[in-house]
Design an enzyme around this catalytic site. Sequence first.
Site, short mmCIF file in Angstrom:
data_model
loop_
_atom_site.label_atom_id
_atom_site.label_comp_id
_atom_site.label_asym_id
_atom_site.label_seq_id
_atom_site.Cartn_x
_atom_site.Cartn_y
_atom_site.Cartn_z
N HIS A 102 47.37 26.73 14.31
CA HIS A 102 47.61 25.53 15.11
C HIS A 102 46.29 24.86 15.45
CE1 HIS A 102 47.13 28.83 18.02
NE2 HIS A 102 46.78 27.93 18.93
N HIS A 104 44.30 22.36 18.22
CA HIS A 104 44.26 21.81 19.56
C HIS A 104 43.60 20.43 19.51
CE1 HIS A 104 44.98 25.67 21.79
NE2 HIS A 104 44.55 26.17 20.64
#
Length: 138
Positions: A102, A104
């Site tokens: 993922h 950010h």
Amino acid sequence: MTYDPANIFAKILAGDLPCHKVHEDETALVMMDIFPQSKGHTLVIPKAASRNLLDADPKALAAVMPLVQRVARAVKAATNADGIRLAQFNEAPAGQTVFHLHFHIIPAYEGVALGTHGGGKADDAELAALARDIAAKL
């Protein structure tokens, strides 16, 4: 290290856990970080299963990076941030706490220090409003 399909992001992608969704397409889910480092902290979670950048399929990376850029622009516009920090952690010693790749997208504001990674939980109503504002800028 191997990918654990029972990680929290895999459960969110499967619809088994809720999130403050900003956007979803065939490549990724975009959602608000519930433990934000700043107002508007957003996550881009590729749908392709990988533990992190180190084991990700290069084709999946190539597919998701244009979305990361679009979301960064939308976050900056929606929050009036002065800058954007893009972060991605690989393995626990580097700060990774959820072992599904993922990205950010963290708005930075002049004169305002970022909070700690995984700090305090944000207000759900504020996250929902931010998700709508960012989605509108996409």
